[in-house]
Design a protein around this motif. Structure first.
Motif, PDB file in Angstrom:
ATOM      1  N   GLN A 226       0.825  -1.200   0.000  1.00  0.00           N
ATOM      2  CA  GLN A 226       0.000   0.000   0.000  1.00  0.00           C
ATOM      3  C   GLN A 226       0.864   1.258   0.000  1.00  0.00           C
ATOM      4  O   GLN A 226       0.639   2.174  -0.791  1.00  0.00           O
ATOM      5  N   GLN A 230       1.070   3.998  -2.954  1.00  0.00           N
ATOM      6  CA  GLN A 230       0.660   5.361  -2.635  1.00  0.00           C
ATOM      7  C   GLN A 230       1.784   6.355  -2.948  1.00  0.00           C
ATOM      8  O   GLN A 230       1.532   7.443  -3.491  1.00  0.00           O
ATOM      9  N   GLU A 234       1.569   9.503  -5.615  1.00  0.00           N
ATOM     10  CA  GLU A 234       1.835  10.869  -5.168  1.00  0.00           C
ATOM     11  C   GLU A 234       3.001  11.494  -5.924  1.00  0.00           C
ATOM     12  O   GLU A 234       2.939  12.659  -6.336  1.00  0.00           O
ATOM     13  N   SER A 259      -0.952  14.564  -1.431  1.00  0.00           N
ATOM     14  CA  SER A 259      -1.379  13.511  -0.511  1.00  0.00           C
ATOM     15  C   SER A 259      -2.570  12.796  -1.131  1.00  0.00           C
ATOM     16  O   SER A 259      -3.608  13.425  -1.402  1.00  0.00           O
ATOM     17  N   MET A 262      -6.063   6.445  -0.673  1.00  0.00           N
ATOM     18  CA  MET A 262      -6.406   5.343  -1.567  1.00  0.00           C
ATOM     19  C   MET A 262      -7.086   4.235  -0.783  1.00  0.00           C
ATOM     20  O   MET A 262      -6.826   4.025   0.411  1.00  0.00           O
ATOM     21  N   GLY A 320      -6.514  -0.294  -4.626  1.00  0.00           N
ATOM     22  CA  GLY A 320      -5.732   0.839  -5.077  1.00  0.00           C
ATOM     23  C   GLY A 320      -6.571   1.921  -5.721  1.00  0.00           C
ATOM     24  O   GLY A 320      -6.068   2.666  -6.567  1.00  0.00           O
ATOM     25  N   LEU A 322      -8.368   5.470  -5.978  1.00  0.00           N
ATOM     26  CA  LEU A 322      -8.122   6.802  -5.433  1.00  0.00           C
ATOM     27  C   LEU A 322      -9.428   7.351  -4.855  1.00  0.00           C
ATOM     28  O   LEU A 322     -10.418   7.521  -5.559  1.00  0.00           O
TER      29      LEU A 322
END
Length: 493
Positions: A226, A230, A234, A259, A262, A320, A322
């Motif tokens: 994760q 992420q 970003e 930032s 997710m 995953g 957003l």
């Protein structure tokens, strides 16, 4: 022994002769030691981590090829001279001697009569491990590798087959590259039947885990994936925002932070719906009674079955997704014109709104999703440029590089100094006699004679060049006599 040498030894004396002998032997020994040390070869590892059962055959091949070697680490490392490194490897490759590591598929080159099925399976696993170790060990940045496979036996009575697993221990030359580790995991998984890259564990020789855990039941493995995903999202969005805004305000006048929230939930949803407006006849039955001749009544029965339209949908949400995006943008205040001493002025709201619009378009912000983009104009701290220092020469590295030549030169210089001091100490402290050359002033065909006049021993040290000065003065005053003396010496010779 010549008379001149005997007279010289007599004048030197016994203690000085012993001193000359000791100094000569010491200088010769020092010269020999320095020469041996300076000409000693540089030993480099030709093979490392060699099994002890293979060392004997490898050293025999090196002896046959006349290659000098040394064994270190209890015989696991074979060291050879740097110039003989290629020769040693070629000799061992020609002889068919395996290098470091376990044997590969050559295990099956020999006949396997009398072997059981279990032994054959063990040899097959060993051969796979050996071949994988050779392939992985030849990769760039990998100094060595060990591969262990866990291949479970299939059982028809088992409820579920246990999957194949593998572990790889790497000896790296530097830092581990993430892409290389992934490549090794997929390589091992593709070479073994029933093995997946998620079940390949890779560690380095210090025990540090290099591969990411892919077990779905492991909370640590899920957290690692994760965070990695992420960060990638970003960084990608931040680079897009910086690239487009930098064209307007400059790359040094911009700071962007992204930032991304997710969702990594694995959702499976199945929905079924019935449409009453859409019906079709699924089955129909009819029963008819025909009247008889006696005037009986007839009967007609009809049965119809309708099927409504059904919709079934299976939805699986990929992890995953957003959920929300937050972007913070710092823009430096507008700098005054050249030559102006006014302080930087904040940017206008129209400029900030334009920058926010560009950032929203670059990162794909969605207001309905709750995405937030903030743009603030602030004065940036002045950039302090450190003075550039001139590169300094690494004296230690230079000395280490030229260590042997420098020490050899210093050793020879020390030997020369000792020899000069010893020769200087051999000069007599007092003159034992003096030689006078008298050149008669007679006729031109007369031959001069060398006359030795003895003188008593005196403790006064005579100048070294007294005789040479007298001869030079005589030659300058009477050059014709000196010429006749030289001709007479040539005739006698």
């Amino acid at each position: 022994m010549p008379d001149s040498l005997s007279s010289l030894l007599d004048r030197i004396g016994g203690p000085r002769r012993a001193l000359i002998l000791v100094v000569g032997l010491a200088a010769a020994g020092l010269i020999f030691a320095v020469a041996q040390w300076a000409s000693a070869p540089t030993w480099v590892p030709a093979f490392t981590g060699v099994p002890l059962e293979s060392v004997a055959s490898m050293t025999d091949k090196l002896d046959q090829a006349s290659v000098k070697y040394q064994l270190e680490r209890g015989g696991a490392d074979i060291m050879v001279a740097a110039p003989d490194l290629a020769k040693a490897r070629v000799a061992l490759a020609k002889g068919g001697v395996p290098n470091a590591g376990r044997p590969g598929l050559e295990l099956f080159d020999q006949p396997s009569w009398g072997m059981t099925d279990f032994t054959q399976r063990i040899n097959y696993r060993r051969a796979l491990e050996g071949e994988l170790e050779r392939v992985v060990g030849k990769m760039r940045g990998v100094d060595g590798a060990q591969v262990h496979l866990v291949m479970h036996e299939t059982d028809g009575f088992a409820a579920a087959d246990r999957p194949t697993e593998a572990s790889v221990v790497l000896k790296l030359k530097g830092e581990a590259d993430r892409e290389v580790v992934k490549g090794i995991a997929h390589l091992v998984a593709s070479s073994v039947e029933g093995l997946t890259s998620e079940r390949v564990t890779i560690v380095d020789d210090s025990g540090r885990l290099l591969s990411e855990g892919e077990e779905v039941s492991t909370v640590t493995g899920l957290t690692s994936r994760q965070l990695s995903m992420q960060r990638e999202v970003e960084d990608y969005l931040r680079m897009k925002a910086e690239k487009i805004v930098a064209q307007m305000v400059g790359g040094t006048n911009l700071r962007v932070q992204v930032s991304a929230a997710m969702s990594f939930d694995h959702v499976e949803r199945t929905s079924a719906s019935v449409d009453p407006e859409k019906q079709v006849i699924a089955a129909e039955q009819k029963a008819e009674i025909v009247p008889g001749a006696a005037g009986g009544a007839g009967q007609n029965n009809t049965s119809t079955t309708y099927e409504n339209t059904r919709n079934t949908e299976n939805f699986v949400a990929a992890p995953g997704t957003l959920k929300r995006l937050t972007v913070a943008v710092l823009v430096a205040d507008r700098a005054p014109g050249a030559g102006s001493k006014a302080p930087p002025a904040p940017r206008t709201p129209a400029e900030l709104q334009q920058i926010e619009t560009m950032v929203r378009s670059a990162v794909g912000a969605d207001s309905t999703r709750g995405d937030v983009v903030s743009v603030v104009s602030v004065p940036f701290a002045p950039t302090i440029v450190a003075p550039i220092e001139a590169p300094k020469t690494d004296i230690v590295r230079v000395v280490q590089t030229a260590q042997r030549p420098l020490l050899g030169v210093l050793g020879l210089a020390l030997i020369i100094v000792v020899a000069l001091i010893s020769l200087k100490s051999l000069k007599p402290g007092a003159s034992t006699g003096r030689q006078v050359m008298s050149l008669p002033r007679g006729e031109s065909n007369s031959v001069p004679q060398m006359v030795l006049q003895s003188a008593p021993m005196t403790p006064v040290a005579m100048p070294t060049n007294t005789m040479r000065d007298r001869v030079n003065s005589t030659i300058e005053q009477q050059p014709d006599v000196a010429a006749r003396v030289v001709r007479a010496w040539l005739k006698e010779a």
